[in-house]
Write a protein that holds these residues in place. Structure first.
Motif, mmCIF file in Angstrom:
data_model
loop_
_atom_site.group_PDB
_atom_site.id
_atom_site.type_symbol
_atom_site.label_atom_id
_atom_site.label_comp_id
_atom_site.label_asym_id
_atom_site.label_seq_id
_atom_site.Cartn_x
_atom_site.Cartn_y
_atom_site.Cartn_z
ATOM 1 N N GLY A 65 0.773 -1.237 0.000
ATOM 2 C CA GLY A 65 0.000 0.000 0.000
ATOM 3 C C GLY A 65 0.803 1.284 0.000
ATOM 4 N N ALA A 66 2.128 1.185 -0.050
ATOM 5 C CA ALA A 66 2.975 2.381 -0.043
ATOM 6 C C ALA A 66 3.805 2.440 -1.325
ATOM 7 C CB ALA A 66 3.898 2.368 1.164
ATOM 8 N N VAL A 67 4.118 3.642 -1.777
ATOM 9 C CA VAL A 67 4.960 3.809 -2.959
ATOM 10 C C VAL A 67 6.378 3.388 -2.595
ATOM 11 C CG1 VAL A 67 5.910 5.458 -4.615
ATOM 12 C CG2 VAL A 67 3.516 5.653 -3.909
ATOM 13 N N ALA A 68 6.891 2.400 -3.312
ATOM 14 C CA ALA A 68 8.223 1.862 -3.058
ATOM 15 C C ALA A 68 9.191 2.143 -4.196
ATOM 16 C CB ALA A 68 8.139 0.353 -2.824
ATOM 17 N N GLY A 69 8.673 2.622 -5.329
ATOM 18 C CA GLY A 69 9.520 2.941 -6.466
ATOM 19 C C GLY A 69 8.790 3.851 -7.426
ATOM 20 N N VAL A 70 9.556 4.526 -8.265
ATOM 21 C CA VAL A 70 8.981 5.461 -9.223
ATOM 22 C C VAL A 70 9.848 5.499 -10.475
ATOM 23 C CG1 VAL A 70 10.181 7.472 -8.242
ATOM 24 C CG2 VAL A 70 8.043 7.802 -9.496
ATOM 25 N N ALA A 71 9.216 5.657 -11.615
ATOM 26 C CA ALA A 71 9.931 5.814 -12.882
ATOM 27 C C ALA A 71 9.243 6.913 -13.682
ATOM 28 C CB ALA A 71 9.931 4.507 -13.674
ATOM 29 N N ALA A 72 10.035 7.699 -14.386
ATOM 30 C CA ALA A 72 9.493 8.758 -15.237
ATOM 31 C C ALA A 72 10.174 8.708 -16.590
ATOM 32 C CB ALA A 72 9.709 10.122 -14.586
ATOM 33 N N PHE A 73 9.404 8.986 -17.622
ATOM 34 C CA PHE A 73 9.948 9.010 -18.978
ATOM 35 C C PHE A 73 9.192 10.038 -19.794
ATOM 36 C CE2 PHE A 73 6.722 5.740 -18.604
ATOM 37 C CZ PHE A 73 5.868 6.014 -19.662
ATOM 38 N N ARG A 74 9.869 10.512 -20.859
ATOM 39 C CA ARG A 74 9.261 11.476 -21.769
ATOM 40 C C ARG A 74 10.162 11.638 -22.980
ATOM 41 N NH1 ARG A 74 11.406 16.869 -21.342
ATOM 42 N NH2 ARG A 74 12.929 17.005 -19.652
ATOM 43 N N PRO A 75 9.606 12.135 -24.064
ATOM 44 C CA PRO A 75 10.465 12.438 -25.205
ATOM 45 C C PRO A 75 11.337 13.655 -24.898
ATOM 46 C CG PRO A 75 8.136 12.343 -25.851
ATOM 47 C CD PRO A 75 8.190 12.320 -24.369
ATOM 48 N N VAL A 76 12.607 13.554 -25.219
ATOM 49 C CA VAL A 76 13.543 14.669 -25.106
ATOM 50 C C VAL A 76 14.225 14.799 -26.460
ATOM 51 C CG1 VAL A 76 15.617 15.558 -23.966
ATOM 52 C CG2 VAL A 76 13.912 14.278 -22.641
ATOM 53 N N ASP A 77 14.039 15.939 -27.098
ATOM 54 C CA ASP A 77 14.591 16.160 -28.442
ATOM 55 C C ASP A 77 14.202 15.034 -29.398
ATOM 56 O OD1 ASP A 77 15.808 18.540 -27.553
ATOM 57 O OD2 ASP A 77 17.613 17.465 -26.925
ATOM 58 N N GLY A 78 12.959 14.581 -29.299
ATOM 59 C CA GLY A 78 12.442 13.569 -30.203
ATOM 60 C C GLY A 78 12.818 12.140 -29.862
ATOM 61 N N VAL A 79 13.503 11.922 -28.753
ATOM 62 C CA VAL A 79 13.935 10.581 -28.355
ATOM 63 C C VAL A 79 13.290 10.238 -27.016
ATOM 64 C CG1 VAL A 79 15.919 9.152 -27.721
ATOM 65 C CG2 VAL A 79 16.145 10.863 -29.536
ATOM 66 N N MET A 80 12.638 9.090 -26.942
ATOM 67 C CA MET A 80 12.069 8.656 -25.670
ATOM 68 C C MET A 80 13.221 8.494 -24.678
ATOM 69 S SD MET A 80 9.362 8.163 -23.954
ATOM 70 C CE MET A 80 8.048 7.946 -25.145
#
Length: 155
Positions: A65-80
């Protein structure tokens, strides 16, 4: 359980991020640069933007029930780009990072990404070993300051 981050997760994510970064920056760079008041505020603001962003994603791994990990992603200069992947140090070696990574792969496939980039701190050998085990390859000719550049072919 892996799920999309919600605005109400912001403080938990920011605190987890700070704890995780301290494990590889402590003793290598001044504490103010990863845990000082200004840096903590900057990090929290960056996570708030990431959670609100529509062209990328922020995924949370929950355990008991608790957040134990996190990941973030996004395109940067057209590259994931995998911009962040952190597991709370108290939850290391329990498969949370691998589960987050697998969920990221699914999201990248859904978005049609065929190649993903990340930068990893040169002294963070634990993370480098994790990424190598997931199939990431170093870009021998490129660095981003004190960070190595890695690539993953999404298949």
């Amino acid at each position: 359980m892996i799920r999309n981050a919600r605005p109400g997760d912001l403080d938990t994510i920011a605190a987890l991020h700070t704890r995780a970064r301290a494990t590889y920056y402590r003793g290598r760079i001044p504490q103010e640069e990863y845990g000082g008041e200004a840096e903590l505020a900057r990090g929290r603001e960056a996570w708030a933007r990431a959670i609100e962003r529509t062209e990328g994603g922020v995924l949370c791994a929950e355990r008991d029930g608790a957040v134990a990990g996190v990941a973030a992603f996004r395109p940067v200069d057209g590259v994931m780009t995998l911009t962040q992947l952190h597991v709370d140090p108290g939850h290391w070696r329990h498969g949370i990072g691998a589960a987050l990574h697998a969920a990221c792969l699914d999201a990248w496939r859904e978005r049609g990404a065929d190649r993903v980039r990340l930068e990893v701190y040169e002294h963070n050998l634990r993370a480098q070993a994790f990424y190598a085990a997931q199939g990431w390859q170093p870009d021998a000719g490129h660095r981003a300051g004190s960070h190595l550049v890695l690539w993953l072919e999404v298949v």
